[in-house]
Every structure is written in C-alpha cells, then in structure tokens.
Design an enzyme around this catalytic site. Structure first.
Site, PDB file in Angstrom:
ATOM      1  N   TYR A  38       0.859  -1.183   0.000  1.00  0.00           N
ATOM      2  CA  TYR A  38       0.000   0.000   0.000  1.00  0.00           C
ATOM      3  C   TYR A  38       0.898   1.237   0.000  1.00  0.00           C
ATOM      4  O   TYR A  38       1.893   1.281   0.725  1.00  0.00           O
ATOM      5  CB  TYR A  38      -0.888   0.031   1.259  1.00  0.00           C
ATOM      6  CG  TYR A  38      -1.630   1.340   1.402  1.00  0.00           C
ATOM      7  CD1 TYR A  38      -2.908   1.488   0.876  1.00  0.00           C
ATOM      8  CD2 TYR A  38      -1.030   2.445   2.019  1.00  0.00           C
ATOM      9  CE1 TYR A  38      -3.572   2.705   0.969  1.00  0.00           C
ATOM     10  CE2 TYR A  38      -1.690   3.653   2.111  1.00  0.00           C
ATOM     11  CZ  TYR A  38      -2.963   3.775   1.582  1.00  0.00           C
ATOM     12  OH  TYR A  38      -3.607   4.980   1.669  1.00  0.00           O
ATOM     13  N   GLU A  68      -3.553   7.536  -3.999  1.00  0.00           N
ATOM     14  CA  GLU A  68      -3.452   6.286  -3.255  1.00  0.00           C
ATOM     15  C   GLU A  68      -3.277   5.105  -4.208  1.00  0.00           C
ATOM     16  O   GLU A  68      -4.034   4.962  -5.160  1.00  0.00           O
ATOM     17  CB  GLU A  68      -4.736   6.106  -2.434  1.00  0.00           C
ATOM     18  CG  GLU A  68      -4.707   4.968  -1.468  1.00  0.00           C
ATOM     19  CD  GLU A  68      -6.002   4.895  -0.667  1.00  0.00           C
ATOM     20  OE1 GLU A  68      -7.069   4.707  -1.257  1.00  0.00           O
ATOM     21  OE2 GLU A  68      -5.924   5.047   0.569  1.00  0.00           O
TER      22      GLU A  68
END
Ligand code: ADP
Ligand code: MG
Length: 390
Positions: free
Chosen positions: A112, A200
């Site tokens: 991530y 993101e």
C-alpha cells in the site's frame, strides 16, 4: 473532485509513475477490441475492471481475472451495466458505465502507498505498508505498526533519503528497491503538481519478475484548484456524482444530500451545521446540508427550493437566515419571489434574525403565501416538527 482509476493512471503516467494502464471501454465490443490490441503486444491474460468512483470493487465482483482472451467478453458483459455494490458505494450501489481492460500481472507481493495532507501537522504525509490489497483502514485499526508514515516538510519538499526510507521499510531490495524509490518520488511529484488531495496506490505490487508497478490508483483532486488545470477539470464525470449536487454546483450552492425529511436552506456553513443539529434535537432529520453563501438572491433561493423539493423524502423546508451583511428584507423578497415562481409542495418555515429581520417578516406576512415565520430558533424548530406531524 474524484476521478476514475483509468484517469488517475493517465495523470500518474505523465509524471513517470510506473502504472499498469490498460485501455478503457464503454461497450463489450470495445472491451474485446482493447484486449485484441493488447494481445498484439503479447498480453495473454487480462483483468477487466469496473470504473466507478468507489473502491472495494474487487470484493463486489467488479474486478474479473481473465485467464485467456476469450474470457474478456463474458467478463465485460457481466460488469458493464451492473449495479456494483462495494463498502464505499452505499446499499444501492453504482451503475457501471465503463470498464478498464488491463494486462494481468503475476503478483509476488501487494503493498500500500498513499499520499495525503495531514491536517494535524500541516504537512503532506506519505503512508506505506507491506499489507497492501486489503483496506488500509483495517490495517490501521488492527496493526497500526504495519503502516510507515513519512511527513514532507513543505519548505524542502520530499527528500530522496525519505523515499529510500519508505522503500527500505517495505523490505524492497536490489532493482525493486531502486524502482520503489523512483516510484515514491514520482507519486509525490504527481500529487503536488496536479493539486491532488489524495493519491493512493492499493495495491502497489512487486511482480514475479521484480518490477514495481501500480495495479490500482485512486486520486481526489482539489476542486478549488481546477481552474488552473483545464485538462484535469475535463476529467470530471458528472454521471458518477449525485445529480442534485451537480445541479447545486451550477448555482454555486454548497449542497450535500442526506437521508432525512427536513430540507434546510441556510446562509453560512456554521449556521447550517447548527440548524441541522437543531432539526435533529426537535425530532426531525435533516434532508440535506445547504449553504446558500453570503448572498441569498431570488435566483439562488429558487434554485435551492427546487433542489430541496426534488428530493421525495422532504416533508418540510426550514429556511434559517442570519442577516449580517445580507439584509433580511432582501432575503424575504427573494423567498417570496422564488415561492411565487414555483409550486411549493411542502410547508415552508422561514426564520429570519439580524439586520432588518422585522421588515423581512412583514414582507413574508404581506405576501399572502403560506409561509410560516419564526424569529427564535426554538420557535422555528417547533413549527417544523409540527409541520412534519400534520
Ligand atoms: P479495488 O481496490 O476497487 O478492489 P483493485 O484494482 O485494487 O480494485 O483490484 C483488486 C485486486 O485485484 C487487487 O488487490 C489485485 O489483487 C487484483 N488485481 C487488480 N488488477 C490486477 C492486474 N492487472 N493483475 C493482477 N491482479 C490484479
Ligand atoms: Mg484497490
């Protein structure tokens, strides 16, 4: 302003971020053509992905792996036109109008990586985790130590040692380490240059052959900066937004639809929040947040009424205006003009306070329209509750 995954990837690509791009398609035929084009470049396995303004698509059945090119057609048929429900869409889901056809990657690990503004420190924060592919909120909740945070000093910008620190914390080595560092630097550059509020990547993957690449990308762009990014502003997809919110935006009204039954129109965001609290205290539920701003002209008032009334849940409308710079008598004239121009289908309660409130009340009374008035907040709240019960 949200953009689709394929658009976020297009932006990131321009800044040298390594992304898995693919080809976007509006129809099944286009999706098949896209796969054929990619097959000509040697791609043999594909992933067909729903393009909606919400994440968690995989879990809802919006991301389909296609082991051969023949699987692309049925996958696109299934996803296009589906009402995709994910943890971020709400119960009714979101209609899928586009799919992204991408090459399937052999994934060795999912990470991530995200950038946003940390309001507490006033600095951008880059967050990274070895636990990618899953919802980062869950990781933050259960194992917060697995999220690395690096703050970027606005006076110096992101330093390369910070990008190396992130790549190191992710456990990257060799070529993957170098690509990881480059990825972090490029992602931050793209985030800054496009005035994003969020960039993101989940998942950022290391492929079996050692490349570091974004399989998914999410970006939110700052609406207030879109005047200086004409190309980005054009990426707006109004079909993904609430139609009433789009309409309100055209009239410069700050409108957010909620689930309650009392429509409210207020000047000033703080007073709007206070009014919503008051409605709840009096036993109602606000149907919306609506800040008409500093000027409540007849035109904006009418637009506001129309937007509020087009929500079938609305059973009463409360207008709460504080006359500071704006004068209540002018607001009252605006309300009367708007209310006479259109059919009001639900009870209207108007509370005026501040400059020329008395004159304003008189105008409302003299109008002969079925408008209930109030000076004090409690009085307004009681009248709204009574109107709901009637
Ligand atoms: P969402 O976050 O909306 O569920 P993602 O694009 O992150 O959608 O896809 C969900 C999962 O599907 C990813 O975590 C990854 O495991 C897998 N996936 C997505 N794209 C690809 C791809 N091109 N190749 C292989 N797997 C993929
Ligand atoms: Mg994802």
């Amino acid at each position: 302003m949200k953009v689709h995954e394929y658009q976020a990837k297009e932006i990131l690509d321009q800044y040298g971020v390594a992304v898995q791009r693919g080809i976007v398609a509006d129809t099944v035929e286009e999706a098949v053509e896209a796969a054929q084009t990619m097959a000509a470049d040697g791609v043999t396995q594909f992933v067909v992905k729903a393009q909606i303004h919400a994440g968690g698509r995989g879990k809802g059945g919006g991301v389909k792996f296609c082991p051969s090119i023949d699987d692309v057609k049925p996958a696109a048929e299934k996803i296009l036109g589906m009402q995709l429900i994910t943890p971020q869409t709400g119960a009714e889901g979101q209609l899928v109008r586009k799919v992204l056809v991408t090459a399937a990657e052999d994934i060795a690990h999912e990470y991530y990586l995200g950038v946003t503004l940390d309001r507490a420190t006033g600095m951008d924060v880059i967050m990274a985790s070895t636990e990618g592919g899953v919802e980062i909120e869950e990781v933050a909740e259960a194992t917060p130590e697995k999220i690395v945070k690096v703050h970027v000093d606005p006076t110096t910008g992101l330093r390369s040692y910070q990008a190396r620190e992130i790549a190191f914390q992710l456990g990257l080595e060799g070529t993957a380490f170098k690509e990881g560092v480059k990825f972090v630097m490029a992602l931050y550059k793209a985030y800054r240059a496009s005035d994003a509020t969020i960039a993101e990547i989940n998942p950022l993957v290391k492929t079996e052959d050692g490349r570091i690449i974004a399989l998914d990308a999410k970006m939110d762009l700052d609406d207030n900066a879109m005047f200086r990014h004409k190309d980005l502003a054009e990426m707006r997809d109004e079909a993904e937004e609430d139609p009433l919110e789009v309409e309100a935006g055209k009239h410069n009204l700050n409108y957010i639809k909620l689930d309650g039954n009392v429509g409210c129109m207020v000047n000033g965001a703080g007073l709007a929040m206070g009014t919503m609290d008051l409605i709840k205290l009096a036993g109602g539920e606000p149907a919306n947040f609506l800040d008409v701003g500093g000027t409540a002209s007849p035109a904006t008032t009418e637009a506001g009424f129309r937007i509020i009334q087009s929500d079938p849940n609305v059973k009463a409308i409360l207008v709460n205006i504080f006359g500071g710079i704006v004068r209540c008598d002018r607001v009252a004239k605006g309300v009367v003009e708007a209310a006479s121009n259109m059919e009001l289908t639900v009870p209207l309660i108007v509370r005026l306070q501040g400059t020329n409130a008395e004159e304003g009340m008189q105008i409302l009374k003299d109008s002969g329209l079925p408008i209930q008035t109030a000076i004090r907040l409690q009085e307004a709240a009681d009248k709204v509750t009574a109107a709901l019960d009637a």
